[in-house]
Design a protein around this motif. Structure first.
Motif, mmCIF file in Angstrom:
data_model
loop_
_atom_site.group_PDB
_atom_site.id
_atom_site.type_symbol
_atom_site.label_atom_id
_atom_site.label_comp_id
_atom_site.label_asym_id
_atom_site.label_seq_id
_atom_site.Cartn_x
_atom_site.Cartn_y
_atom_site.Cartn_z
ATOM 1 N N PHE A 131 29.250 30.669 34.015
ATOM 2 C CA PHE A 131 30.211 31.762 33.867
ATOM 3 C C PHE A 131 30.214 32.678 35.078
ATOM 4 N N LEU A 132 31.391 33.223 35.320
ATOM 5 C CA LEU A 132 31.647 34.108 36.454
ATOM 6 C C LEU A 132 31.843 35.525 35.915
ATOM 7 N N PRO A 133 30.862 36.429 36.071
ATOM 8 C CA PRO A 133 30.980 37.794 35.544
ATOM 9 C C PRO A 133 31.838 38.669 36.453
ATOM 10 N N LEU A 134 33.147 38.472 36.403
ATOM 11 C CA LEU A 134 34.057 39.129 37.349
ATOM 12 C C LEU A 134 34.452 40.544 36.918
ATOM 13 N N ALA A 135 34.829 40.711 35.662
ATOM 14 C CA ALA A 135 35.343 41.971 35.090
ATOM 15 C C ALA A 135 36.833 42.134 35.370
ATOM 16 N N GLY A 136 37.553 42.508 34.329
ATOM 17 C CA GLY A 136 39.010 42.637 34.417
ATOM 18 C C GLY A 136 39.489 43.833 35.190
ATOM 19 N N ASN A 137 38.594 44.789 35.490
ATOM 20 C CA ASN A 137 39.017 45.945 36.282
ATOM 21 C C ASN A 137 38.666 45.787 37.763
ATOM 22 N N MET A 138 38.336 44.570 38.179
ATOM 23 C CA MET A 138 38.152 44.274 39.602
ATOM 24 C C MET A 138 39.509 44.089 40.283
ATOM 25 N N ASP A 139 39.497 44.147 41.610
ATOM 26 C CA ASP A 139 40.706 43.917 42.382
ATOM 27 C C ASP A 139 41.246 42.517 42.092
ATOM 28 N N MET A 140 42.537 42.421 41.780
ATOM 29 C CA MET A 140 43.124 41.147 41.387
ATOM 30 C C MET A 140 43.138 40.121 42.518
ATOM 31 N N GLU A 141 43.140 40.587 43.749
ATOM 32 C CA GLU A 141 43.076 39.650 44.874
ATOM 33 C C GLU A 141 41.755 38.880 44.839
ATOM 34 N N PHE A 142 40.655 39.619 44.581
ATOM 35 C CA PHE A 142 39.365 38.958 44.511
ATOM 36 C C PHE A 142 39.268 38.060 43.279
ATOM 37 N N VAL A 143 39.837 38.513 42.166
ATOM 38 C CA VAL A 143 39.814 37.699 40.949
ATOM 39 C C VAL A 143 40.507 36.362 41.189
ATOM 40 N N LEU A 144 41.680 36.391 41.813
ATOM 41 C CA LEU A 144 42.403 35.144 42.096
ATOM 42 C C LEU A 144 41.612 34.248 43.044
ATOM 43 N N PHE A 145 40.988 34.877 44.054
ATOM 44 C CA PHE A 145 40.143 34.103 44.982
ATOM 45 C C PHE A 145 39.021 33.408 44.230
ATOM 46 N N ALA A 146 38.325 34.152 43.358
ATOM 47 C CA ALA A 146 37.180 33.589 42.639
ATOM 48 C C ALA A 146 37.614 32.494 41.680
ATOM 49 N N LEU A 147 38.744 32.677 41.000
ATOM 50 C CA LEU A 147 39.228 31.652 40.078
ATOM 51 C C LEU A 147 39.471 30.330 40.799
ATOM 52 N N LYS A 148 40.031 30.430 42.005
ATOM 53 C CA LYS A 148 40.296 29.201 42.771
ATOM 54 C C LYS A 148 39.028 28.664 43.422
ATOM 55 N N HIS A 149 38.270 29.544 44.071
ATOM 56 C CA HIS A 149 37.117 29.105 44.862
ATOM 57 C C HIS A 149 36.041 28.462 43.989
ATOM 58 N N PHE A 150 35.817 29.026 42.785
ATOM 59 C CA PHE A 150 34.776 28.507 41.907
ATOM 60 C C PHE A 150 35.335 27.580 40.832
ATOM 61 N N ARG A 151 36.616 27.272 40.954
ATOM 62 C CA ARG A 151 37.286 26.269 40.119
ATOM 63 C C ARG A 151 37.099 26.564 38.630
ATOM 64 N N ALA A 152 37.423 27.791 38.259
ATOM 65 C CA ALA A 152 37.329 28.175 36.850
ATOM 66 C C ALA A 152 38.372 27.409 36.038
ATOM 67 N N ASN A 153 37.926 26.824 34.937
ATOM 68 C CA ASN A 153 38.875 26.147 34.052
ATOM 69 C C ASN A 153 39.091 26.923 32.759
ATOM 70 N N SER A 154 38.326 28.015 32.570
ATOM 71 C CA SER A 154 38.414 28.810 31.347
ATOM 72 C C SER A 154 38.345 30.287 31.705
ATOM 73 N N ILE A 155 38.896 31.106 30.821
ATOM 74 C CA ILE A 155 38.964 32.529 31.103
ATOM 75 C C ILE A 155 38.878 33.304 29.800
ATOM 76 N N ILE A 156 38.177 34.429 29.831
ATOM 77 C CA ILE A 156 38.055 35.308 28.671
ATOM 78 C C ILE A 156 38.471 36.707 29.090
ATOM 79 N N SER A 157 39.443 37.272 28.386
ATOM 80 C CA SER A 157 39.897 38.610 28.748
ATOM 81 C C SER A 157 40.787 39.158 27.653
ATOM 82 N N ILE A 158 41.298 40.370 27.883
ATOM 83 C CA ILE A 158 42.350 40.896 27.027
ATOM 84 C C ILE A 158 43.675 40.308 27.517
ATOM 85 N N PRO A 159 44.650 40.113 26.635
ATOM 86 C CA PRO A 159 45.928 39.527 27.056
ATOM 87 C C PRO A 159 46.596 40.249 28.220
ATOM 88 N N THR A 160 46.449 41.567 28.284
ATOM 89 C CA THR A 160 47.102 42.324 29.345
ATOM 90 C C THR A 160 46.661 41.866 30.730
#
Length: 417
Positions: A131-160
């Motif tokens: 698991f990648l402990p990113l947090a939903g209040n992080m900068d979205m640019e970094f979140v998108l980078f991490a999702l791609k770079h670490f090849r996340a296939n699953s995500i847990i968050s609030i719908p917003t």
């Protein structure tokens, strides 16, 4: 239940009084006790009051809810209680399809004494997933980078937050994401939002991150026969759940909607006996296809006039307070939640005073007041996690009244359509 009562009665002045003479012979006997309300909870917990905590010097966690105004509601848990709770959440995630081989991005919100991010990190430890402990209040640019770079296939968050990611992906035509599973919590994932996330992000499986309350902990989990809806099994080794008539507080029969009342059978530091969660539900009868025999219930919405926008819970009291700061507007208003296909929208309809004229200026002043009413809502607007606030100023009498009672409906939920 008997052991719980024996443990807490001599150590909590609140429960010493509430449990005086109470000796249960069955779990159903809990119905003889009063329902514990959120206002009572707040009044008997630090920093507002005392009496409910059994040991105010004990170690552990202190969490706070994302309230709309004033001092937040707090929840005290020992480390052992919190880990016990996280293990049940992990069970729910495992049964929902998260396990070995998955790379799961935890995009719940961190900080502000919120429980969800920490709890879900602990819960994921029980699934075998990376698991990648990113947090939903992080900068979205970094979140998108991490999702791609670490090849996340699953995500847990609030719908917003998921909708915000999808909007960026669509606007920038980003490719290469491998997301296939999503678990959500904190607010309802409406069908229109689910369809949008599937189309833009490629998500195939939607599940609940678990039905939980900051005050009481993990209450329900989903198996793979509950995906895509609001039906949950009860964590019966953690909670005893009742569904009662909102007026009489008597148990409702299966398929009838009532208020969800939860008793945590594990919690000693901050005991929760017959707590009114604030949600509506109904019992679902019959066997589940998964084979488990724990009771099932379906969430049916809030039992109070509250709209959830991400982590922000917006109640009529917030709008009413903002209206006091805008001369020319009457106290008669209505809150509407909409989904425009991309993001949530809040619309406030309010009647002006008879002598007021400049409706556009009045509406803009109310928007500015609302933007600063809660830190959560302000943050979500600034980060474009929700679409925005619109105010419609109407002539006196412009809002429809109930022909029988003369009342204006305070909250209208249109995101389901």
């Amino acid at each position: 239940l008997r052991k719980l009562i024996a443990d807490i009665r001599p150590r909590s002045s609140f429960y010493a009084e509430r449990l005086k003479g109470f000796e249960p012979n069955s779990l159903q006997d809990l119905a003889r006790l009063p329902v514990l309300t959120a206002d009572e909870l707040k009044a008997h917990l630090p920093p507002s009051g005392h009496g409910l905590i059994t040991d105010e010097s004990a170690g552990g966690f202190v969490f706070a809810s994302g309230g709309t105004s004033g001092a937040p509601k707090v929840a005290y848990r020992t480390a052992a209680e919190h880990h016990y709770n996280a293990a049940r959440m992990g069970k729910g995630l495992l049964l929902a399809g998260f396990g070995q081989g998955d790379v799961v991005a935890n995009l719940m919100f961190a900080g502000n004494m919120w429980a969800s991010f920490i709890s879900l990190n602990m819960a994921l430890e029980h699934t075998g997933a990376r698991f990648l402990p990113l947090a939903g209040n992080m900068d979205m640019e970094f979140v998108l980078f991490a999702l791609k770079h670490f090849r996340a296939n699953s995500i847990i968050s609030i719908p917003t937050v998921l909708l915000s990611i999808a909007r960026l992906v669509e606007e920038r035509k980003i490719e290469g994401l491998e997301l296939r599973k999503a678990a959500t919590g904190g607010e309802h994932l409406f069908p229109g939002a689910r369809a949008y996330l599937s189309r833009v992000l490629g998500i195939e499986t939607f599940a609940s991150a678990g039905y939980a309350a900051n005050d009481s902990g993990a209450i329900g989990y989903q198996c793979d026969h509950c995906h895509g809806g609001s039906i949950h099994h009860v964590h019966e080794d953690l909670h005893y759940v009742e569904i009662v008539d909102p007026d009489t507080l008597e148990p409702v029969p299966p398929d009838e909607v009532g208020k969800i009342i939860a008793t945590n059978l594990n919690r000693r530091l901050m005991p929760m006996l017959r707590y009114d969660i604030g949600d509506l539900g109904r019992w679902v009868e019959g066997p589940c296809g998964c084979g488990r025999t724990t009771r099932r219930f379906e969430l049916m919405g809030r039992s109070d006039d509250v709209l959830n926008f991400g982590a922000a819970k917006l109640g009529p009291d917030v709008v009413a307070q903002a209206l006091k700061e805008v001369p020319g507007l009457s106290p008669v208003f209505q809150m509407i939640a909409r989904f425009d296909g991309v993001a949530d929208q809040l619309v406030v309809r309010v009647e002006r005073d008879p002598a007021a004229q400049d409706e556009a200026a009045l509406g803009e002043r109310l928007v500015q007041q609302l933007r600063s009413s809660t830190k959560e809502l302000k943050t979500f607007l600034e980060r474009k996690l929700i679409g925005g606030i619109a105010v419609e100023v109407l002539a006196p009498g412009g809002l429809p009244r109930n022909p029988r009672t003369g009342k204006v409906r305070l909250v209208v939920e249109e995101r389901t359509s």
